[in-house]
Write a protein that holds these residues in place. Structure first.
Motif, PDB file in Angstrom:
ATOM      1  N   ASP A 162       0.904  -0.814   0.257  1.00 41.59           N
ATOM      2  CA  ASP A 162      -0.065  -0.178   0.016  1.00 41.59           C
ATOM      3  C   ASP A 162       1.069   1.600  -0.032  1.00 41.59           C
ATOM      4  O   ASP A 162       0.575   2.305   0.306  1.00 41.59           O
ATOM      5  N   THR A 163       1.966   1.125  -0.084  1.00 42.58           N
ATOM      6  CA  THR A 163       3.119   2.157   0.111  1.00 42.58           C
ATOM      7  C   THR A 163       4.167   2.866  -1.048  1.00 42.58           C
ATOM      8  O   THR A 163       5.024   1.451  -1.735  1.00 42.58           O
ATOM      9  N   SER A 184      -4.094  -0.835  -1.379  1.00 43.34           N
ATOM     10  CA  SER A 184      -4.938  -0.861   0.214  1.00 43.34           C
ATOM     11  C   SER A 184      -5.018  -1.795   1.143  1.00 43.34           C
ATOM     12  O   SER A 184      -5.321  -3.001   0.714  1.00 43.34           O
ATOM     13  N   VAL A 198      -3.780   1.340  -6.542  1.00 41.57           N
ATOM     14  CA  VAL A 198      -3.686   2.628  -7.696  1.00 41.57           C
ATOM     15  C   VAL A 198      -2.711   2.400  -8.582  1.00 41.57           C
ATOM     16  O   VAL A 198      -1.655   2.034  -8.157  1.00 41.57           O
ATOM     17  N   VAL A 210      -6.838   6.138  -9.464  1.00 41.01           N
ATOM     18  CA  VAL A 210      -7.450   5.075  -7.731  1.00 41.01           C
ATOM     19  C   VAL A 210      -8.317   4.855  -8.128  1.00 41.01           C
ATOM     20  O   VAL A 210      -9.534   4.749  -8.672  1.00 41.01           O
ATOM     21  N   GLU A 270       4.302   7.847   0.084  1.00 36.24           N
ATOM     22  CA  GLU A 270       3.177   7.667  -0.090  1.00 36.24           C
ATOM     23  C   GLU A 270       2.496   6.733  -0.321  1.00 36.24           C
ATOM     24  O   GLU A 270       2.891   5.699  -0.733  1.00 36.24           O
ATOM     25  N   GLU A 271       1.028   6.755   0.615  1.00 39.03           N
ATOM     26  CA  GLU A 271       0.561   5.619   0.794  1.00 39.03           C
ATOM     27  C   GLU A 271      -1.582   5.924   0.018  1.00 39.03           C
ATOM     28  O   GLU A 271      -1.747   6.331  -0.206  1.00 39.03           O
ATOM     29  N   ILE A 272      -1.855   4.507   0.264  1.00 40.70           N
ATOM     30  CA  ILE A 272      -3.170   4.331  -0.343  1.00 40.70           C
ATOM     31  C   ILE A 272      -4.275   3.984   0.777  1.00 40.70           C
ATOM     32  O   ILE A 272      -3.482   2.689   1.024  1.00 40.70           O
ATOM     33  N   THR A 278      -4.944   8.865  -1.008  1.00 47.21           N
ATOM     34  CA  THR A 278      -3.609   8.776  -1.022  1.00 47.21           C
ATOM     35  C   THR A 278      -2.936   9.460  -0.237  1.00 47.21           C
ATOM     36  O   THR A 278      -3.627  11.456  -0.254  1.00 47.21           O
ATOM     37  N   LYS A 279      -1.970   9.319   0.453  1.00 45.52           N
ATOM     38  CA  LYS A 279      -1.382  10.226   1.642  1.00 45.52           C
ATOM     39  C   LYS A 279      -0.127  10.513   1.244  1.00 45.52           C
ATOM     40  O   LYS A 279       1.023   9.763   0.470  1.00 45.52           O
ATOM     41  N   TYR A 280       0.624  12.055   1.246  1.00 44.20           N
ATOM     42  CA  TYR A 280       1.837  11.959   0.964  1.00 44.20           C
ATOM     43  C   TYR A 280       2.700  12.212   2.566  1.00 44.20           C
ATOM     44  O   TYR A 280       1.942  13.503   2.675  1.00 44.20           O
ATOM     45  N   GLU A 294      -3.031  15.095   0.356  1.00 46.36           N
ATOM     46  CA  GLU A 294      -3.812  13.920   0.161  1.00 46.36           C
ATOM     47  C   GLU A 294      -5.305  13.852  -0.200  1.00 46.36           C
ATOM     48  O   GLU A 294      -5.289  15.151  -0.681  1.00 46.36           O
TER      49      GLU A 294
END
Length: 850
Positions: A162-163, A184, A198, A210, A270-272, A278-280, A294
């Motif tokens: 997820d990352t 995810s 993603v 996504v 970065e992850e989902i 999505t988050k940085y 995000e």
């Protein structure tokens, strides 16, 4: 007595248990067939950045093998091996091993395989001693052996969870069918595959999507908008803050398309999330994570929130409305707040009707038009027309108008012409950023009063045409009279001059003739500059003088004239002509054309009405014009320009002569980097290069370059640091003097910072009218950039990120190498290197270490 003895025995047993546990929880640097990784042990990367081992969640009976940043909390598992097949948390005998066939395997306490790298290796079962598993400082977990050609037989970067980590690839290989996507987790405490994933789309230009799994199929959930060679245009934060660093490598020949981003000074990922967000994330202090960007953040970010031909604007209520010329497909659903059904046209377009036996005049009256909508996230399902030098927004419009199926078009800088022939879906209007999109509508929808405006416009056109005919007739009559004596000899004189100049340019600079450059006639430059009069002279550089000019159409220009006495002028002309014509950025000065005639070599630039930064910064009467917002904007502009040169342009360029006098200011005091005569194109490699020709300006050259001719992009970073400290202080680094002390400008700045008096560096004319936090951030960045060791300096990507956020970098080290200017010239011979220094109003130089 017995009770006391029991207590002592209990304490001894407890100590022995703790000691044995300490030995058991050892850190290891590799896994081999003879050294498996047991529960309680961890594999650590060489720089102690990442750690891999067994873990479990609180209140969970399941155990996994995962990977995380070693010293950052809360701990985030950036990769998990056995996502779908966890071990029992009670299984203390499980281990991660190199199996007999050379694979990496997780086995339970009964030696049953739970997870395997599952690769075919050339290693025989009797020779697994050559196989080793390592954890790299990039976070990549790799298996290597001596038998394979490249050594690496498997790596975790090819099997993302997820990352996504810096330098990791997201994309696909269309020939092999291999695809790298993020998937995810099912929930925060369940790493098994969830609903969201993603990936990178196959279209040109690509988008990040996504997708959400809805049972048997997948549907888009969010998208980034197309890639414009430096960022995704559908993410406003990337537009306004220029959070670049991403690279999209599209190799048509290999059939690969991969997205990645560079490593910064501090950890990022970065992850989902399990909810599809999505988050940085970044960790600057090294102890916790901070959210950067995000998406999606609000309902308008969700794909197709307003349906086809609907536009979403988060600041309005309701958030959805139909495009002009369209109405809701279902009024009932629209009133309920269900906008996903979208909108339909009110009037049928002209090109969709039967056009048999219609005259051209009738078509012109009834033809479709385009309505402009600003600041949009462009619709999905775009089609791309390859952009050429001559491509323009008008050409894009004509292509769309001539194609009946074309519903909209947009001409996007750094991309070119995008058109849409399918229903316009997932349109969003931003408060800032975005691009202009032109929607095709029937003529009746172009607005009331159109016929009157059209009549007025046609009348004006007729009047202009009549006046134009009179003027043309007058000049033709005069030309005819002159033709009696001169004939047609001068008819193509100007064209011949241009052609000759083009041929001369090609001969002069070689086969790389930049055809997109405009070739100016020398006589027209003479007229524009009033014969290079002193009143039009703007300045003097190592290349030669620069003059202001005015073309016949009224456009002002700056003309750089090659000095015939300049030893390096010829190479600088060739270098700048070939280089800057390939570079286009709002913070680089734009070259308009050139001229070559005999010994005359001229470069023509856009005119900068406010000249160079030094004319303000070092002028006691004018420097007050540069208030702090202006100075901060200049610092940011120069940083973005350098980031483009080092990372985002088609060429990797090192400027090598960045200084105050080479920063030009336009009418709005925006910074533009100029003078690329000494610039150097380098290969995309982190290695340092060496030159025997040291060029640049004393005071701005980094130690490794000034003393040894070793250069990299960190040379420009050093120059930028000096420039930043000069902009803050209003002081020249080359003429700094502190009560006759042998202390250079950089040492003075560092001492103030180290004593907690960084604000004392600020130019006194600012008189407290500045942002203390912004000033301290810039002083901090400037000192980071001028550190002696090139490896300690940040990249321009780091710099731009720090300037555009509240995140600081590491503490700068004290500069040991300083430049001290005495009252007497001191010459230090350097027999190995031929040095060339550009003019900097400083003739007294001494480079010393202290």
């Amino acid at each position: 007595m017995i009770k006391g003895l029991n207590s002592i025995i209990f304490l001894m047993l407890l100590i022995l248990s703790l000691l044995s546990l300490g030995c058991y929880c050892a850190e290891v640097q590799e896994i081999t067939n003879s050294k498996p990784l047991a529960v309680g042990q961890t594999l650590v990367s060489p720089g102690r950045i990442f750690e891999l081992g067994f873990f479990s969640f609180s209140d969970s009976s399941k155990q996994y093998v995962g990977l995380w940043h070693k010293n950052i909390y809360p701990r985030k598992q950036v990769w998990v091996a056995n996502r779908e097949r966890p071990l029992a948390v009670s299984d203390g005998l499980a281990s991660l091993i190199i199996s007999r066939n050379g694979n990496l395997e997780i086995v339970d306490g009964k030696q049953n395989s739970v997870w395997s790298s599952n690769v075919t290796s050339q290693v025989s079962t009797s020779n697994t001693s050559s196989v080793v598993a390592l954890l790299l400082d990039s976070g990549n977990f790799v298996v290597k052996n001596d038998v394979e050609a490249d050594g690496v037989v498997w790596q975790s970067f090819d099997h993302p969870g997820d990352t996504m980590l810096p330098t990791q690839l997201l994309g696909f290989d269309s020939k092999s069918g291999k695809r790298n996507v993020l998937t995810s987790w099912k929930s925060e405490n369940d790493p098994s595959v969830g609903r969201f994933w993603v990936g990178l789309s196959a279209e040109t230009p690509s988008q990040v999507f996504v997708w959400v799994n809805n049972g048997s199929d997948s549907a888009p959930y969010w998208r980034s908008g197309p890639w414009d060679k430096s960022r995704f245009i559908g993410i406003p934060e990337m537009n306004s803050q220029y959070r670049s660093g991403f690279t999209l490598d599209d190799n048509v020949e290999r059939g690969t398309k991969y997205l990645s981003w560079d490593r910064l000074l501090y950890p990022t990922y970065e992850e989902i999330s399990s909810e599809g967000i999505t988050k940085y994330m970044a960790s600057v202090e090294g102890s916790n994570w901070t959210l950067g960007v995000e998406a999606p953040k609000h309902p308008c970010d969700i794909y197709g929130a307003c349906g086809s031909f609907g536009v979403c604007k988060a600041s309005e209520s309701p958030i959805c409305k139909c495009l002009k010329g369209f109405v809701p497909k279902s009024d009932q659903e629209w009133r309920k707040g269900n906008w996903t059904g979208g909108c339909v046209r009110k009037s049928k377009m002209f090109c969709q009707r039967q056009m048999t036996n219609r005259s051209v005049a009738a078509r012109e009256k009834e033809d479709d038009g385009f309505l402009k909508m600003a600041r949009l996230k462009v619709p999905d399902l775009h089609e791309f027309y390859a952009s050429f030098v001559s491509d323009t927004s008008e050409n894009c419009k004509i292509r769309c108008l001539n194609n009946c199926s074309c519903l909209a078009y947009a001409f996007v800088n750094s991309i070119g012409c995008l058109v849409w022939s399918k229903d316009l879906i997932d349109i969003q209007q931003f408060s800032s950023g975005g691009v202009d999109v032109f929607i095709r509508v029937a003529r009746a929808e172009m607005g009331e009063g159109r016929p009157i405006k059209l009549i007025v416009s046609l009348t004006a056109i007729c009047l202009i045409s009549i006046l134009g005919a009179i003027v043309v007739g007058f000049y033709r009559m005069r030309g005819h009279q002159r033709g009696k004596t001169t004939g047609n000899a001068g008819k193509y004189e100007l064209a011949d001059k241009i052609r000759t100049s083009r041929d001369t340019l090609r001969e002069y600079i070689g086969k790389d003739d930049p055809y997109e450059l405009l070739i100016y006639d020398f006589d027209s430059i003479l007229v524009a500059t009033d014969n290079f009069s002193l009143t039009n002279k703007l300045g003097q550089g190592g290349f030669g003088p620069v003059y202001k000019g005015k073309l016949p159409e009224g456009k002002e220009i700056a003309v750089k004239r090659l000095s015939s006495s300049s030893g390096q002028g010829k190479e600088e002309f060739k270098n700048e002509t070939l280089l800057i014509s390939n570079l286009q950025h709002k913070n680089l000065v734009r070259i308009m054309g050139c001229c070559v005639k005999g010994d005359e070599k001229l470069l023509v630039y856009e005119f900068m009405p406010n000249k160079s930064l030094d004319t303000f910064l070092f002028d006691p009467m004018r420097r007050a014009v540069l208030d702090w917002p202006c100075r901060f904007n200049i610092i940011q502009g120069v940083a973005r320009g350098l980031l483009y040169l080092h990372h985002d342009s088609c060429l990797k360029v090192i400027h090598r002569d960045l200084k105050v006098s080479n920063i030009l200011l336009d009418e709005k005091m925006n910074a533009k980097i100029s003078d690329f005569g000494l610039a150097r194109i380098v290969q995309e490699t982190p290695d340092l290069e060496n030159t025997k020709r040291v060029v640049g300006t004393i005071g701005y050259m980094s130690p490794e370059y000034a003393m040894g001719g070793i250069f990299s992009e960190k040379l420009d970073v050093y120059s930028f640091g000096v420039l930043v400290l000069e902009i803050i202080s209003g002081k020249k680094n080359t003429s700094f003097c502190l009560h006759d002390q042998q202390q250079g400008f950089l040492a003075y700045a560092w001492n103030l910072w180290n004593e907690g008096k960084g604000l004392a560096l600020v130019d006194e004319v600012l008189a407290g009218s500045y942002s203390s936090s912004e000033v301290m951030r810039c002083v901090h960045i400037g000192l980071l950039c001028v550190q002696d060791n090139a490896a300690d300096r940040p990249t321009m990507l780091d710099v731009v990120f720090m300037l555009s956020s509240n995140i600081d970098g590491p503490q700068p080290k004290e500069p040991v190498f300083t430049v001290v200017y005495s009252t007497t010239p001191v010459i230090r011979p350097q027999p190995q290197y031929q040095s060339t220094f550009s003019t900097n109003d400083t003739s007294i130089t001494a480079i010393e270490g202290r």
